[in-house]
Design a protein around this motif. Structure first.
Motif, PDB file in Angstrom:
ATOM      1  N   GLU A 118       0.661  -1.197  -0.129  1.00 45.89           N
ATOM      2  CA  GLU A 118      -0.058   0.137  -0.007  1.00 45.89           C
ATOM      3  C   GLU A 118       1.027   1.204   0.077  1.00 45.89           C
ATOM      4  O   GLU A 118       0.344   2.211  -0.616  1.00 45.89           O
ATOM      5  N   THR A 119       2.191   1.178   0.830  1.00 43.70           N
ATOM      6  CA  THR A 119       2.844   2.197   0.735  1.00 43.70           C
ATOM      7  C   THR A 119       3.600   2.417  -0.439  1.00 43.70           C
ATOM      8  O   THR A 119       3.567   3.667  -1.396  1.00 43.70           O
ATOM      9  N   ARG A 123      -0.879   4.770  -1.439  1.00 42.35           N
ATOM     10  CA  ARG A 123      -2.314   4.731  -0.469  1.00 42.35           C
ATOM     11  C   ARG A 123      -2.125   5.044   0.998  1.00 42.35           C
ATOM     12  O   ARG A 123      -0.956   4.841   1.214  1.00 42.35           O
ATOM     13  N   HIS A 124      -3.135   5.510   1.563  1.00 41.02           N
ATOM     14  CA  HIS A 124      -2.858   6.138   2.925  1.00 41.02           C
ATOM     15  C   HIS A 124      -2.882   5.005   4.002  1.00 41.02           C
ATOM     16  O   HIS A 124      -3.785   4.852   4.789  1.00 41.02           O
ATOM     17  N   GLY A 125      -1.990   4.076   4.010  1.00 39.74           N
ATOM     18  CA  GLY A 125      -1.701   3.016   4.854  1.00 39.74           C
ATOM     19  C   GLY A 125      -2.512   1.876   4.760  1.00 39.74           C
ATOM     20  O   GLY A 125      -3.157   1.681   3.328  1.00 39.74           O
ATOM     21  N   TRP A 166      -6.609   0.421  11.061  1.00 41.04           N
ATOM     22  CA  TRP A 166      -6.052   1.234   9.959  1.00 41.04           C
ATOM     23  C   TRP A 166      -4.560   1.253  10.508  1.00 41.04           C
ATOM     24  O   TRP A 166      -4.125   1.681  11.399  1.00 41.04           O
ATOM     25  N   LYS A 168      -1.014   2.568   9.884  1.00 38.45           N
ATOM     26  CA  LYS A 168      -0.611   3.796   9.509  1.00 38.45           C
ATOM     27  C   LYS A 168       0.485   3.741   8.497  1.00 38.45           C
ATOM     28  O   LYS A 168       1.171   2.754   8.598  1.00 38.45           O
ATOM     29  N   PRO A 169       0.806   4.566   7.294  1.00 40.74           N
ATOM     30  CA  PRO A 169       1.764   4.576   6.508  1.00 40.74           C
ATOM     31  C   PRO A 169       3.080   4.954   7.079  1.00 40.74           C
ATOM     32  O   PRO A 169       3.193   5.487   8.072  1.00 40.74           O
TER      33      PRO A 169
END
Length: 506
Positions: A118-119, A123-125, A166, A168-169
């Motif tokens: 995702e990173t 995308r945001h995390g 969630w 986090k990134p």
């Protein structure tokens, strides 16, 4: 067209700056680990004191458990923070965590690996259900494993009325990856490796964060990799490559093409060695839960002996999967866990975790460190050491049926058997059934709410998870239900079998 930069490992090490975030791809026992590069970084630190204050990220265990892998970084001042999916491959890093020399976090391997994907995708995390109601959930610690770990890496959020986590990134500066060979454009192939692991996700995260991808290979080719489908990481993502001709397929083992899927299975194969003693008893009982048409996962430890027992008894095993990426084949144990001989398919471990997360596994057989009255299981923090879950959370949270396998007690336990009869000759000094597990790696409450089928298999008793908690459903002949089971438990349990006459009259 771009041409690959071939450099020495020492030059790679000089690139790593103080405070950098470094992702290690691979799996314990040397599966696709770029240890030659890690060794060069370690040597530089020991000689100069740099790089310092690194953040280290790894989804699965890395190293031989003695000196390689994560242990290369286990020096005071070298790392500031470790976010690891599996810690037991480095006792030195475990000690740094125990003494608060570093910020120690453990998270499920799947979210760590897919967070890298995702990173890399910008995308945001990562938003997922994996980890809810376990130690990764902020309400149960959020993955923090010592006093020095204070940052919230995970948050509970609500989307469409549904509770999710969630992750986090994370900004990634370097990815250390490995392949079998590279071509003049820097394309990497893993065709002779036992797995593909998460090398692509790690490389994409580092590259798209503006960082660098440092790759280790055994061979440097003069021509392009062919067929092109053999490329596991395209050269556009690779900044530097170092050649290490002495690279082994796993820790200390030469390349074996039966483990890379490049050899067909022979018509007849030798019988797999059976587990010994109490491990055999547990595996024998657990094997009765196998179904020929099921997609199955076997975990590390006691469960990895189940295929051998099934083979000896003529039971169909089903379609097997493990988190490192192989499908089917002969499951290997010990430091080779994660590899198979003669696999029928090998996918990236990030893709395998997606399969697990979506509920692709029908039956999962996993180990059991601690078990409590709620049906919670702990395998991720035992005693005073962080162990980490590896792929345990990803697999158990979504498998349709879970069979936990472990001894009822530890330390001094002596068990004998004759045929189907089991005799407890000496009780263990440490009970693995506890009032409350230290770390929730598997949530009994979540499993009950989801209607998941769960069994807990020990050498002397089988328990089932019910809406009311644990229920004793089976003991083998020779075991005294009251003296060997009920009297040895720190909590009461529903009994779903008949007690012996002498017990009832008493």
């Amino acid at each position: 067209m771009k041409k690959v930069r071939i450099v020495g490992a020492d030059q790679m090490a000089s690139e790593v700056f103080d405070g950098a975030t470094v992702v290690l791809s691979g799996s314990g026992g040397g599966l696709q680990e770029a240890d030659h590069i890690a060794e060069a970084i370690e040597k530089r630190f020991l000689a100069t004191g740099h790089p310092r204050n690194l953040t280290l990220i790894h989804g699965l265990g890395i190293g031989d458990g003695i000196a390689t892998g994560i242990t290369r970084f286990a020096h005071k001042g070298m790392v500031k923070r470790v976010i690891g999916g599996h810690w037991s491959w480095s006792k030195k890093m475990q000690e740094l965590a125990r003494t608060n020399e570093i910020e120690a976090y453990t998270l499920p391997a799947g979210p760590i690996q897919t967070l890298m994907r995702e990173t890399g995708a910008g995308r945001h995390g990562l938003v997922t259900h994996i980890g809810l109601h376990t130690f990764a959930d902020p309400r149960h610690g959020g993955g923090r494993c010592n006093d020095k770990a204070t940052e919230d890496l995970v948050e509970v959020i609500t989307l469409g009325g549904k509770e999710l986590l969630w992750y986090k990134p994370i900004q990634v500066d370097f990815a250390l990856i490995r392949g079998t060979a590279c071509d003049p454009q820097g394309n990497l192939t893993s065709r002779e490796e036992p797995s593909e692991m998460d090398a692509f996700a790690a490389a994409m995260a580092a590259h798209n964060c503006g960082g660098k991808v440092l790759a280790q290979v055994r061979d440097v080719l003069d021509e392009s990799i062919s067929p092109a489908r053999d490329v596991s990481v395209p050269g556009v993502l690779v900044d530097m490559v170092c050649q290490f001709a002495a690279q082994t397929q796993t820790t200390g083992a030469a390349y074996d093409l039966s483990m890379s899927g490049m050899q067909r299975a022979p018509d007849t194969r030798a019988a797999m060695p059976l587990p010994d003693g109490v491990r055999y008893l547990i595996a024998r009982r657990a094997a009765k839960e196998l179904r020929a048409d099921a997609c199955v996962n076997f975990g590390f430890g006691v469960p990895d002996g189940i295929p051998a027992v099934a083979q000896a008894e003529g039971r169909e095993i089903g379609w097997t999967t493990i988190e490192q990426g192989p499908h089917n084949g002969e499951l290997l144990g010990g430091h080779l866990f994660g590899a198979t001989r003669y696999p029928s398919a090998i996918v990236k471990s990030t893709e395998q975790f997606d399969f697990f997360s979506g509920g692709g596994v029908d039956i999962a057989f996993l180990g059991m460190g601690e078990l409590d009255a709620e049906g919670n299981v702990n395998v991720s923090w035992l005693g005073d050491s962080i162990v980490g879950p590896g792929g345990f959370v990803d697999i158990t949270q979504r498998a349709k049926k879970v069979v936990f396998c472990g001894t009822f007690e530890a330390k001094g336990l002596v068990v004998e058997h004759e045929g189907e009869e089991v005799f407890i000759r000496r009780h263990g000094d440490v009970s693995k059934l506890v009032k409350k597990v230290r770390h929730i790696t598997f949530s009994g409450a979540r499993a009950r709410a989801d209607g998941q089928e769960v069994l807990y298999v020990t050498e002397r008793a089988v328990f089932q998870l019910t809406p009311n908690g644990l229920r004793l459903i089976e003991v083998p002949p020779g075991v005294d239900v009251q003296a060997d089971v009920l009297d040895r438990m720190p909590f009461e349990v529903e009994v779903g079998i008949a007690l012996s006459p002498c017990t009832e009259s008493a």
